[in-house]
Design an enzyme around this catalytic site. Structure first.
Site, PDB file in Angstrom:
ATOM      1  N   LYS A 297      -4.379 -10.088  -7.546  1.00 46.09           N
ATOM      2  CA  LYS A 297      -5.139  -9.453  -6.457  1.00 46.09           C
ATOM      3  C   LYS A 297      -6.166  -8.521  -7.098  1.00 46.09           C
ATOM      4  O   LYS A 297      -5.791  -7.647  -7.882  1.00 46.09           O
ATOM      5  CB  LYS A 297      -4.192  -8.688  -5.526  1.00 46.09           C
TER       6      LYS A 297
ATOM      7  N   HIS B 116      -3.689  -3.286   7.561  1.00 42.78           N
ATOM      8  CA  HIS B 116      -4.717  -3.641   6.570  1.00 42.78           C
ATOM      9  C   HIS B 116      -5.361  -2.355   6.054  1.00 42.78           C
ATOM     10  O   HIS B 116      -5.585  -1.419   6.818  1.00 42.78           O
ATOM     11  CB  HIS B 116      -5.748  -4.564   7.238  1.00 42.78           C
ATOM     12  N   PHE B 117      -5.643  -2.318   4.738  1.00 45.06           N
ATOM     13  CA  PHE B 117      -6.345  -1.180   4.129  1.00 45.06           C
ATOM     14  C   PHE B 117      -7.827  -1.544   4.069  1.00 45.06           C
ATOM     15  O   PHE B 117      -8.194  -2.488   3.361  1.00 45.06           O
ATOM     16  CB  PHE B 117      -5.792  -0.902   2.733  1.00 45.06           C
ATOM     17  N   ASP B 118      -8.665  -0.848   4.831  1.00 46.32           N
ATOM     18  CA  ASP B 118     -10.084  -1.236   4.909  1.00 46.32           C
ATOM     19  C   ASP B 118     -10.920  -0.570   3.814  1.00 46.32           C
ATOM     20  O   ASP B 118     -11.747  -1.233   3.204  1.00 46.32           O
ATOM     21  CB  ASP B 118     -10.647  -0.890   6.287  1.00 46.32           C
TER      22      ASP B 118
ATOM     23  N   HIS C 160       0.778  -1.248   0.000  1.00 43.80           N
ATOM     24  CA  HIS C 160       0.000   0.000   0.000  1.00 43.80           C
ATOM     25  C   HIS C 160       0.805   1.290   0.000  1.00 43.80           C
ATOM     26  O   HIS C 160       0.224   2.350  -0.229  1.00 43.80           O
ATOM     27  CB  HIS C 160      -0.972   0.007   1.189  1.00 43.80           C
TER      28      HIS C 160
HETATM   29  P1  PAX Z   1      -5.403  -8.170   4.282  1.00 45.19           P
HETATM   30  O1  PAX Z   1      -4.916  -9.567   4.114  1.00 45.19           O
HETATM   31  O2  PAX Z   1      -6.860  -7.859   4.164  1.00 45.19           O
HETATM   32  O3  PAX Z   1      -4.938  -7.622   5.714  1.00 45.19           O
HETATM   33  P2  PAX Z   1      -4.748  -5.960   2.504  1.00 45.19           P
HETATM   34  O4  PAX Z   1      -5.281  -4.930   3.424  1.00 45.19           O
HETATM   35  O5  PAX Z   1      -3.495  -5.664   1.801  1.00 45.19           O
HETATM   36  O6  PAX Z   1      -4.497  -7.332   3.267  1.00 45.19           O
HETATM   37  P3  PAX Z   1      -2.400 -11.609   7.684  1.00 45.19           P
HETATM   38  O7  PAX Z   1      -1.625 -12.207   8.781  1.00 45.19           O
HETATM   39  O8  PAX Z   1      -1.574 -10.922   6.643  1.00 45.19           O
HETATM   40  O9  PAX Z   1      -3.449 -12.497   7.090  1.00 45.19           O
HETATM   41  N1  PAX Z   1      -5.919  -7.392  10.101  1.00 45.19           N
HETATM   42  C1  PAX Z   1      -7.132  -7.100   9.648  1.00 45.19           C
HETATM   43  N2  PAX Z   1      -7.760  -7.374   8.492  1.00 45.19           N
HETATM   44  C2  PAX Z   1      -9.043  -6.919   8.352  1.00 45.19           C
HETATM   45  N3  PAX Z   1      -9.694  -6.180   9.307  1.00 45.19           N
HETATM   46  C3  PAX Z   1      -9.088  -5.903  10.454  1.00 45.19           C
HETATM   47  N4  PAX Z   1      -9.738  -5.183  11.386  1.00 45.19           N
HETATM   48  C4  PAX Z   1      -7.775  -6.364  10.657  1.00 45.19           C
HETATM   49  N5  PAX Z   1      -6.930  -6.238  11.697  1.00 45.19           N
HETATM   50  C5  PAX Z   1      -5.813  -6.878  11.345  1.00 45.19           C
HETATM   51  C6  PAX Z   1      -3.593  -7.658   6.132  1.00 45.19           C
HETATM   52  C7  PAX Z   1      -3.486  -8.195   7.550  1.00 45.19           C
HETATM   53  O10 PAX Z   1      -4.236  -7.339   8.443  1.00 45.19           O
HETATM   54  C8  PAX Z   1      -4.865  -8.156   9.423  1.00 45.19           C
HETATM   55  C9  PAX Z   1      -5.331  -9.342   8.587  1.00 45.19           C
HETATM   56  O11 PAX Z   1      -5.655 -10.429   9.425  1.00 45.19           O
HETATM   57  C10 PAX Z   1      -4.100  -9.601   7.700  1.00 45.19           C
HETATM   58  O12 PAX Z   1      -3.193 -10.414   8.409  1.00 45.19           O
HETATM   59  O13 PAX Z   1      -9.916  -6.393   1.265  1.00 45.19           O
HETATM   60  C11 PAX Z   1      -9.188  -7.337   0.549  1.00 45.19           C
HETATM   61  C12 PAX Z   1      -7.841  -6.739   0.219  1.00 45.19           C
HETATM   62  O14 PAX Z   1      -8.016  -5.689  -0.748  1.00 45.19           O
HETATM   63  C13 PAX Z   1      -7.473  -4.467  -0.253  1.00 45.19           C
HETATM   64  C14 PAX Z   1      -7.407  -4.621   1.227  1.00 45.19           C
HETATM   65  C15 PAX Z   1      -7.153  -6.094   1.420  1.00 45.19           C
HETATM   66  O15 PAX Z   1      -5.765  -6.367   1.342  1.00 45.19           O
HETATM   67  P4  PAX Z   1     -11.381  -6.619   1.787  1.00 45.19           P
HETATM   68  O16 PAX Z   1     -12.258  -6.344   0.646  1.00 45.19           O
HETATM   69  O17 PAX Z   1     -11.423  -8.039   2.261  1.00 45.19           O
HETATM   70  O18 PAX Z   1     -11.522  -5.627   2.869  1.00 45.19           O
HETATM   71  N6  PAX Z   1      -8.283  -3.303  -0.621  1.00 45.19           N
HETATM   72  C16 PAX Z   1      -9.623  -3.365  -0.528  1.00 45.19           C
HETATM   73  C17 PAX Z   1      -7.639  -2.143  -1.018  1.00 45.19           C
HETATM   74  O19 PAX Z   1      -6.398  -2.072  -1.064  1.00 45.19           O
HETATM   75  N7  PAX Z   1      -8.395  -1.065  -1.363  1.00 45.19           N
HETATM   76  C18 PAX Z   1      -9.752  -1.083  -1.291  1.00 45.19           C
HETATM   77  O20 PAX Z   1     -10.400  -0.045  -1.620  1.00 45.19           O
HETATM   78  C19 PAX Z   1     -10.395  -2.272  -0.848  1.00 45.19           C
HETATM   79  C20 PAX Z   1     -11.886  -2.336  -0.738  1.00 45.19           C
END
Ligand code: PAX
Length: 124
Positions: free
Chosen positions: A41, A119-121, A12
């Site tokens: 992804k 994590h990016f929500d 990110h």
């Molecule tokens: P992730 O795997 O979701 O989270 P991302 O953000 O890059 O990766 P590990 O050990 O890696 O599995 N974590 C949490 N996740 C969710 N919610 C909470 N509260 C939380 N607290 C901790 C990375 C790590 O963060 C931990 C989680 O257990 C992971 O640990 O998004 C899917 C992906 O798309 C991105 C964001 C996500 O990737 P979705 O739809 O399931 O929320 N994404 C999504 C994005 O970049 N931009 C966007 O606009 C959206 C909608």
């Protein structure tokens, strides 16, 4: 856990690049940052701001994340973003993305003793 903050940085963070209208940005960056291995992804957002600005979002008030956990935080100011979305025609291993350049507030989940984004929500 320790490695989660590195994953967030890889997936990110892109403080070096300014927001531009480069249609190839997502195709290049999704590959360069290892998000096209095994699967494409589907959606990923890059943040073009200094690390200190993004880390500081974790100091904002707690809000509920999409998954119901309470460890999310929303930036008080809009940040420069590139949102990458896989195109309909994209087929692994030829992952193809459309880029949208946005200035929006972000919501991130934070964790750790040094409380930083993991994590990016969403953006709002
Ligand atoms: P992730 O795997 O979701 O989270 P991302 O953000 O890059 O990766 P590990 O050990 O890696 O599995 N974590 C949490 N996740 C969710 N919610 C909470 N509260 C939380 N607290 C901790 C990375 C790590 O963060 C931990 C989680 O257990 C992971 O640990 O998004 C899917 C992906 O798309 C991105 C964001 C996500 O990737 P979705 O739809 O399931 O929320 N994404 C999504 C994005 O970049 N931009 C966007 O606009 C959206 C909608």
């Amino acid at each position: 856990r320790f490695w989660r903050l590195h994953k967030f940085q890889r997936q990110h963070m892109d403080p070096e690049h300014l927001t531009t209208n480069n249609t190839q940005y997502c195709n290049l960056m999704m590959k360069a940052r290892n998000m096209t291995k095994g699967i494409c992804k589907p959606v990923n957002t890059f943040i073009h701001e200094p690390k200190e600005i993004v880390d500081a979002v974790c100091q904002e008030a707690n809000i509920t994340c999409k998954n119901g956990q309470p460890n999310c935080h929303q930036s008080s100011l809009p940040l420069n973003l590139t949102h990458c979305r896989q195109t309909g025609a994209s087929k692994y291993p030829n992952c193809q993305y459309r880029a949208s350049y946005l200035t929006k507030q972000i919501i991130v989940a934070c964790e750790g003793k040094v409380y930083v984004p993991v994590h990016f929500d969403a953006y709002v």
